[in-house]
Write a protein that holds these residues in place. Sequence first.
Motif, mmCIF file in Angstrom:
data_model
loop_
_atom_site.group_PDB
_atom_site.id
_atom_site.type_symbol
_atom_site.label_atom_id
_atom_site.label_comp_id
_atom_site.label_asym_id
_atom_site.label_seq_id
_atom_site.Cartn_x
_atom_site.Cartn_y
_atom_site.Cartn_z
ATOM 1 N N GLY A 92 0.972 -1.318 0.063
ATOM 2 C CA GLY A 92 -0.118 0.124 -0.023
ATOM 3 C C GLY A 92 0.962 1.234 0.058
ATOM 4 N N ARG A 108 -1.614 2.680 -11.091
ATOM 5 C CA ARG A 108 -0.707 2.886 -9.960
ATOM 6 C C ARG A 108 0.696 3.633 -10.020
ATOM 7 N NH1 ARG A 108 0.731 -1.821 -7.531
ATOM 8 N NH2 ARG A 108 1.026 -2.802 -9.585
ATOM 9 N N SER A 135 2.680 3.613 -6.442
ATOM 10 C CA SER A 135 1.703 3.810 -5.374
ATOM 11 C C SER A 135 1.046 2.677 -5.256
ATOM 12 C CB SER A 135 0.619 5.042 -5.338
ATOM 13 O OG SER A 135 1.486 6.274 -5.752
ATOM 14 N N SER A 136 0.333 2.447 -4.306
ATOM 15 C CA SER A 136 -0.475 1.294 -3.919
ATOM 16 C C SER A 136 0.389 0.031 -4.351
ATOM 17 C CB SER A 136 -1.809 1.323 -4.814
ATOM 18 O OG SER A 136 -2.500 2.251 -4.505
#
Length: 124
Positions: free
Chosen positions: A15, A66, A83-84
Amino acid sequence: QVRLEESGGGLVQPGGSLRLSCTASGDIGSVYFVGWYRQPPGKQRELVAYISGGGATTYADSARGRFTISQDNAETTVYLQMSSLRPEDTAIYYCTQKLSTGRGPGWRGPSDYWGQGIQVTVSS
């Protein structure tokens, strides 16, 4: 001689986010293509994202939504904002740039250059 140097890798929790950078140095002429590949443990190297000469960006399905690839104005540094992040994003990430070098009589046409690779580990 052209050198690509990657930075920004490391360990991150699922995450989380990381930003990879890849800076080209040397007698660089024009930049034709920049991209990021990755090689997960025990797997083949795979495309993550790239920017073509016209500025269009392309993403692997696993990265779309992402990850974001970008360049600085001088086009010598390419970034990969991730990200993520997921455990399956764990891999060695490689930067590649297609560059010409030199000026005038010393000009050399486009060749592919690769960085040494940088480890990204996504784990809790």
